[in-house]
Motif scaffolding. Structure first.
Motif, mmCIF file in Angstrom:
data_model
loop_
_atom_site.group_PDB
_atom_site.id
_atom_site.type_symbol
_atom_site.label_atom_id
_atom_site.label_comp_id
_atom_site.label_asym_id
_atom_site.label_seq_id
_atom_site.Cartn_x
_atom_site.Cartn_y
_atom_site.Cartn_z
ATOM 1 N N GLU A 52 0.822 -1.209 0.000
ATOM 2 C CA GLU A 52 0.000 0.000 0.000
ATOM 3 C C GLU A 52 0.856 1.259 0.000
ATOM 4 O OE1 GLU A 52 -3.137 2.767 0.167
ATOM 5 O OE2 GLU A 52 -2.914 0.726 -0.643
ATOM 6 N N ILE A 53 1.890 1.308 0.823
ATOM 7 C CA ILE A 53 2.690 2.534 0.918
ATOM 8 C C ILE A 53 3.445 2.799 -0.386
ATOM 9 C CG2 ILE A 53 4.878 1.613 1.801
ATOM 10 C CD1 ILE A 53 3.009 4.703 3.189
ATOM 11 N N ASN A 54 3.752 1.723 -1.139
ATOM 12 C CA ASN A 54 4.489 1.870 -2.400
ATOM 13 C C ASN A 54 3.576 1.777 -3.627
ATOM 14 O OD1 ASN A 54 7.076 2.092 -1.177
ATOM 15 N ND2 ASN A 54 7.158 -0.133 -0.919
ATOM 16 N N ARG A 55 2.278 1.785 -3.400
ATOM 17 C CA ARG A 55 1.324 1.651 -4.510
ATOM 18 C C ARG A 55 1.463 2.806 -5.487
ATOM 19 N NH1 ARG A 55 -3.809 3.453 -5.867
ATOM 20 N NH2 ARG A 55 -3.690 4.881 -4.092
ATOM 21 N N VAL A 56 1.505 2.456 -6.757
ATOM 22 C CA VAL A 56 1.558 3.459 -7.820
ATOM 23 C C VAL A 56 0.143 3.947 -8.103
ATOM 24 C CG1 VAL A 56 2.108 3.843 -10.259
ATOM 25 C CG2 VAL A 56 3.631 2.453 -8.820
ATOM 26 N N GLU A 57 -0.014 5.243 -8.263
ATOM 27 C CA GLU A 57 -1.325 5.834 -8.539
ATOM 28 C C GLU A 57 -1.966 5.159 -9.746
ATOM 29 O OE1 GLU A 57 -4.536 8.033 -7.636
ATOM 30 O OE2 GLU A 57 -2.648 8.052 -6.491
ATOM 31 N N GLY A 58 -3.236 4.783 -9.575
ATOM 32 C CA GLY A 58 -3.968 4.108 -10.640
ATOM 33 C C GLY A 58 -4.006 2.602 -10.490
ATOM 34 N N LYS A 59 -3.100 2.038 -9.668
ATOM 35 C CA LYS A 59 -3.114 0.607 -9.409
ATOM 36 C C LYS A 59 -4.075 0.300 -8.256
ATOM 37 C CE LYS A 59 0.149 -0.432 -12.392
ATOM 38 N NZ LYS A 59 -0.100 -1.269 -13.595
ATOM 39 N N LYS A 60 -4.495 -0.940 -8.160
ATOM 40 C CA LYS A 60 -5.432 -1.330 -7.112
ATOM 41 C C LYS A 60 -4.782 -1.268 -5.737
ATOM 42 C CE LYS A 60 -8.407 -4.514 -9.737
ATOM 43 N NZ LYS A 60 -8.894 -5.919 -9.818
ATOM 44 N N HIS A 61 -5.573 -0.901 -4.730
ATOM 45 C CA HIS A 61 -5.144 -1.055 -3.353
ATOM 46 C C HIS A 61 -5.096 -2.548 -3.034
ATOM 47 C CE1 HIS A 61 -5.513 3.220 -2.245
ATOM 48 N NE2 HIS A 61 -6.605 3.229 -2.999
ATOM 49 N N PRO A 62 -4.261 -2.965 -2.098
ATOM 50 C CA PRO A 62 -4.196 -4.401 -1.791
ATOM 51 C C PRO A 62 -5.522 -4.974 -1.315
ATOM 52 C CG PRO A 62 -2.935 -3.111 -0.201
ATOM 53 C CD PRO A 62 -3.275 -2.199 -1.321
ATOM 54 N N TRP A 63 -6.344 -4.158 -0.659
ATOM 55 C CA TRP A 63 -7.650 -4.669 -0.196
ATOM 56 C C TRP A 63 -8.668 -4.784 -1.332
ATOM 57 C CZ3 TRP A 63 -5.588 -0.002 1.651
ATOM 58 C CH2 TRP A 63 -6.174 1.163 1.148
ATOM 59 N N GLU A 64 -8.305 -4.331 -2.521
ATOM 60 C CA GLU A 64 -9.182 -4.473 -3.685
ATOM 61 C C GLU A 64 -8.849 -5.729 -4.499
ATOM 62 O OE1 GLU A 64 -10.237 0.156 -4.753
ATOM 63 O OE2 GLU A 64 -8.282 -0.625 -5.420
ATOM 64 N N ARG A 65 -7.846 -6.458 -4.091
ATOM 65 C CA ARG A 65 -7.423 -7.664 -4.792
ATOM 66 C C ARG A 65 -7.937 -8.910 -4.060
ATOM 67 N NH1 ARG A 65 -3.327 -6.220 -8.390
ATOM 68 N NH2 ARG A 65 -2.418 -4.143 -8.000
ATOM 69 N N GLU A 66 -8.247 -9.931 -4.799
ATOM 70 C CA GLU A 66 -8.694 -11.176 -4.174
ATOM 71 C C GLU A 66 -7.588 -11.771 -3.306
ATOM 72 O OE1 GLU A 66 -10.464 -15.588 -5.448
ATOM 73 O OE2 GLU A 66 -10.145 -14.026 -6.966
ATOM 74 N N TRP A 67 -6.353 -11.693 -3.794
ATOM 75 C CA TRP A 67 -5.192 -12.145 -3.016
ATOM 76 C C TRP A 67 -4.061 -11.162 -3.288
ATOM 77 C CZ3 TRP A 67 -4.218 -15.888 0.597
ATOM 78 C CH2 TRP A 67 -2.883 -16.114 0.919
ATOM 79 N N SER A 68 -3.470 -10.644 -2.238
ATOM 80 C CA SER A 68 -2.380 -9.686 -2.367
ATOM 81 C C SER A 68 -1.276 -10.110 -1.412
ATOM 82 C CB SER A 68 -2.875 -8.276 -2.035
ATOM 83 O OG SER A 68 -1.941 -7.299 -2.415
ATOM 84 N N PHE A 69 -0.095 -10.348 -1.936
ATOM 85 C CA PHE A 69 0.980 -11.061 -1.258
ATOM 86 C C PHE A 69 1.093 -10.772 0.249
ATOM 87 C CE2 PHE A 69 3.015 -10.893 -5.668
ATOM 88 C CZ PHE A 69 2.533 -12.135 -6.010
ATOM 89 N N GLY A 70 1.691 -9.653 0.608
ATOM 90 C CA GLY A 70 1.896 -9.364 2.023
ATOM 91 C C GLY A 70 0.612 -9.057 2.762
ATOM 92 N N TRP A 71 -0.285 -8.352 2.117
ATOM 93 C CA TRP A 71 -1.555 -7.974 2.732
ATOM 94 C C TRP A 71 -2.354 -9.211 3.151
ATOM 95 C CZ3 TRP A 71 -3.286 -3.057 3.851
ATOM 96 C CH2 TRP A 71 -4.638 -2.920 4.201
ATOM 97 N N SER A 72 -2.396 -10.218 2.289
ATOM 98 C CA SER A 72 -3.155 -11.431 2.619
ATOM 99 C C SER A 72 -2.502 -12.203 3.766
ATOM 100 C CB SER A 72 -3.289 -12.321 1.384
ATOM 101 O OG SER A 72 -4.100 -11.680 0.407
#
Length: 251
Positions: A48-68
């Motif tokens: 999330e802190i390194n998310r590029v503008e326009g890309k999905k937030h980790p909570w918007e993904r079905e599975w997101s590596f560290g977030w999950s």
């Protein structure tokens, strides 16, 4: 704030993906075992802190590596901080020492089984939308305090980034470092103390990170730039939002 030797509780914010935080977690466990500290494991998302503008937030993904992986920890934390500790230890070792991929659901289930826990916890954590809320609340706490990475420690409301380690001390040396870190809480206007990284230090870091680098399925972003690791240390690859469509290593 109490004198440094009276501090007996710390909030340790981590992301399983962070190799520095993993090394520091080994140090804090050593200190905990020697001094009887209470370590409260909390979360922070590099995705999330390194998310590029326009890309999905980790909570918007079905599975997101560290977030999950942290959502799994959030579910465990509801009943047992000790299980969070064990989960972070085994997932961190798998990635940063063994070169495995705990960020894959099947591997995560296997690791939970090794801990004697129900592998279905993976699916329950992902199905439970409120685990997003718990991870995000911890993440937002660090950001609100001006933090930008992990390891981040909280002593009450006092936030410190670090210590950043690749060869965590143990025994008496671990306790001496603990007292050096906690002494910082006595000086509210002390903001930064840093050892510059020479090429030799960079090479040592890259060598320590080798299992992680071989197992990761993402690129490393540091304050808006993509950083690569070579036998000679670090290199800036490009902007975090650069086009990687022709770069097979990041596909």
């Amino acid at each position: 704030m109490s004198a440094s030797h009276d501090l007996d509780e710390v909030d340790f914010h981590f992301d399983v993906l962070c190799p520095y935080a993993y090394q520091t977690s080994k140090w804090i466990r050593d200190v905990r075992d020697q001094l009887g500290l209470t370590v409260n494991w909390k979360f922070f998302s590099l995705e999330e802190i390194n998310r590029v503008e326009g890309k999905k937030h980790p909570w918007e993904r079905e599975w997101s590596f560290g977030w999950s992986l942290m959502r799994i920890a959030a579910l465990l934390r509801r009943s047992s901080m000790d299980d969070v500790d064990r989960w972070y230890a085994i997932a961190g070792k798998a990635l940063h020492e063994d070169g495995n991929r705990p960020h894959e659901p099947a591997v995560a289930r296997h690791l939970l089984t090794e801990l004697g826990l129900d592998p279905d916890i993976v699916d329950r954590a992902i199905a439970d939308e409120t685990t997003h809320d718990e991870v995000k609340a911890d993440h937002d706490r660090v950001v609100a305090a001006g933090g930008y990475g992990v390891p981040t420690l909280f002593f009450g409301d006092h936030c410190l980034f670090g210590p950043v380690l690749i060869d965590p001390p143990s025994g008496d040396a671990a306790v001496r470092l603990w007292h050096a870190v906690t002494a910082w809480t006595e000086f509210p206007d002390l903001y930064e103390l840093q050892q510059p990284k020479t090429k030799d230090i960079e090479r040592r870091i890259a060598d320590t990170f080798r299992p992680y680098l071989e197992a990761r399925d993402w690129v490393s972003i540091n304050r808006g730039v993509e950083v690569g690791f070579t036998d000679d240390g670090f290199e800036v690859v490009g902007a975090a939002d650069r086009d990687r469509t022709t770069d097979r290593s990041t596909s």
